[in-house]
Design a protein around this motif. Sequence first.
Motif, mmCIF file in Angstrom:
data_model
loop_
_atom_site.group_PDB
_atom_site.id
_atom_site.type_symbol
_atom_site.label_atom_id
_atom_site.label_comp_id
_atom_site.label_asym_id
_atom_site.label_seq_id
_atom_site.Cartn_x
_atom_site.Cartn_y
_atom_site.Cartn_z
ATOM 1 N N ARG A 31 0.828 -1.214 0.000
ATOM 2 C CA ARG A 31 0.000 0.000 0.000
ATOM 3 C C ARG A 31 0.855 1.255 0.000
ATOM 4 N NH1 ARG A 31 -4.073 -3.049 3.230
ATOM 5 N NH2 ARG A 31 -5.564 -3.662 1.626
ATOM 6 N N ARG A 32 1.927 1.241 0.776
ATOM 7 C CA ARG A 32 2.840 2.394 0.768
ATOM 8 C C ARG A 32 3.465 2.554 -0.617
ATOM 9 N NH1 ARG A 32 5.595 3.948 5.756
ATOM 10 N NH2 ARG A 32 6.508 5.531 4.418
ATOM 11 N N LEU A 33 3.850 1.436 -1.209
ATOM 12 C CA LEU A 33 4.457 1.479 -2.537
ATOM 13 C C LEU A 33 3.477 2.056 -3.560
ATOM 14 C CD1 LEU A 33 6.967 0.699 -4.220
ATOM 15 C CD2 LEU A 33 5.801 -1.450 -4.711
ATOM 16 N N ALA A 34 2.223 1.647 -3.488
ATOM 17 C CA ALA A 34 1.221 2.139 -4.436
ATOM 18 C C ALA A 34 1.086 3.658 -4.367
ATOM 19 C CB ALA A 34 -0.127 1.471 -4.164
ATOM 20 N N GLN A 35 1.306 4.231 -3.197
ATOM 21 C CA GLN A 35 1.226 5.684 -3.031
ATOM 22 C C GLN A 35 2.449 6.389 -3.603
ATOM 23 O OE1 GLN A 35 0.926 6.186 1.192
ATOM 24 N NE2 GLN A 35 -1.205 5.528 1.294
ATOM 25 N N ASP A 36 3.612 5.768 -3.494
ATOM 26 C CA ASP A 36 4.867 6.464 -3.788
ATOM 27 C C ASP A 36 5.522 6.098 -5.109
ATOM 28 O OD1 ASP A 36 4.579 7.625 -1.276
ATOM 29 O OD2 ASP A 36 5.858 6.153 -0.291
ATOM 30 N N PHE A 37 5.194 4.945 -5.681
ATOM 31 C CA PHE A 37 5.875 4.482 -6.886
ATOM 32 C C PHE A 37 5.225 5.126 -8.107
ATOM 33 C CE2 PHE A 37 7.155 0.975 -9.889
ATOM 34 C CZ PHE A 37 8.516 1.197 -9.780
ATOM 35 N N PRO A 38 6.015 5.773 -8.966
ATOM 36 C CA PRO A 38 5.436 6.527 -10.079
ATOM 37 C C PRO A 38 4.994 5.677 -11.280
ATOM 38 C CG PRO A 38 7.818 6.732 -10.118
ATOM 39 C CD PRO A 38 7.470 5.950 -8.873
ATOM 40 N N VAL A 115 11.878 0.096 -6.302
ATOM 41 C CA VAL A 115 10.947 -0.554 -5.375
ATOM 42 C C VAL A 115 11.683 -1.003 -4.119
ATOM 43 C CG1 VAL A 115 9.541 -2.633 -5.027
ATOM 44 C CG2 VAL A 115 9.256 -1.268 -7.097
ATOM 45 N N GLN A 116 12.840 -1.615 -4.286
ATOM 46 C CA GLN A 116 13.598 -2.094 -3.130
ATOM 47 C C GLN A 116 14.036 -0.937 -2.250
ATOM 48 O OE1 GLN A 116 13.872 -5.455 -2.402
ATOM 49 N NE2 GLN A 116 14.374 -4.537 -0.442
ATOM 50 N N GLU A 117 14.434 0.155 -2.868
ATOM 51 C CA GLU A 117 14.836 1.328 -2.102
ATOM 52 C C GLU A 117 13.662 1.866 -1.275
ATOM 53 O OE1 GLU A 117 16.473 5.812 -2.972
ATOM 54 O OE2 GLU A 117 17.110 4.213 -4.322
ATOM 55 N N GLY A 121 13.395 1.773 2.797
ATOM 56 C CA GLY A 121 13.123 3.007 3.526
ATOM 57 C C GLY A 121 11.923 2.870 4.456
ATOM 58 N N TYR A 122 10.863 2.233 3.971
ATOM 59 C CA TYR A 122 9.677 2.041 4.812
ATOM 60 C C TYR A 122 10.017 1.215 6.050
ATOM 61 C CZ TYR A 122 7.130 3.155 0.443
ATOM 62 O OH TYR A 122 6.669 3.727 -0.718
ATOM 63 N N VAL A 123 10.752 0.138 5.828
ATOM 64 C CA VAL A 123 11.083 -0.754 6.942
ATOM 65 C C VAL A 123 12.049 -0.061 7.902
ATOM 66 C CG1 VAL A 123 12.113 -2.958 7.601
ATOM 67 C CG2 VAL A 123 10.571 -2.847 5.632
#
Length: 158
Positions: A31-38, A115-117, A121-123
């Motif tokens: 969910r965090r990725l969906a918000q931030d990944f362009p 994505v890995q970055e 960062g989230y973790v």
Amino acid sequence: MPASDTPAQDTSDVAARLAAVLPVLQRALDRRLAQDFPHPRPPEGQLALLRLVGERDGITVREAADVLLMKPNNVSALVSQMTAGGMLERRRDPADKRVAHLHLTAEARSRLAAVQELFDGYVAEALHALTDGERDALGSALGALHGLARHLHPAAAR
């Protein structure tokens, strides 16, 4: 199966709690990725294949199917879609033309790194919110989690 000093009830409780929390962690990251990944997020099967090829450059379709617990023809269909989409390269084995080795394109490699970055960062951000003891406990548990993954599916944890 090795003997254990842990009572069966404790093992069952740990198993249930672990099985419950792992998908929550993955969904939170997604969910965090969906918000931030362009870029549009690929379907889960494609993302799993991209990650696997990123970890095991040159893996064959059959090997990927084994690791991903998928039928080879389904992986082959994914590979065809992803090759057409510019995310994977399929290279024929010089010794056996029936075998294809999979490789990430530069674009796929770049997106996976991004994505890995983000995930890292989230973790890291979440880890900083924990106590030193909680971070130490998680660090100590990593080896056991890898062992658990090997027991659940040996091909996936290589």
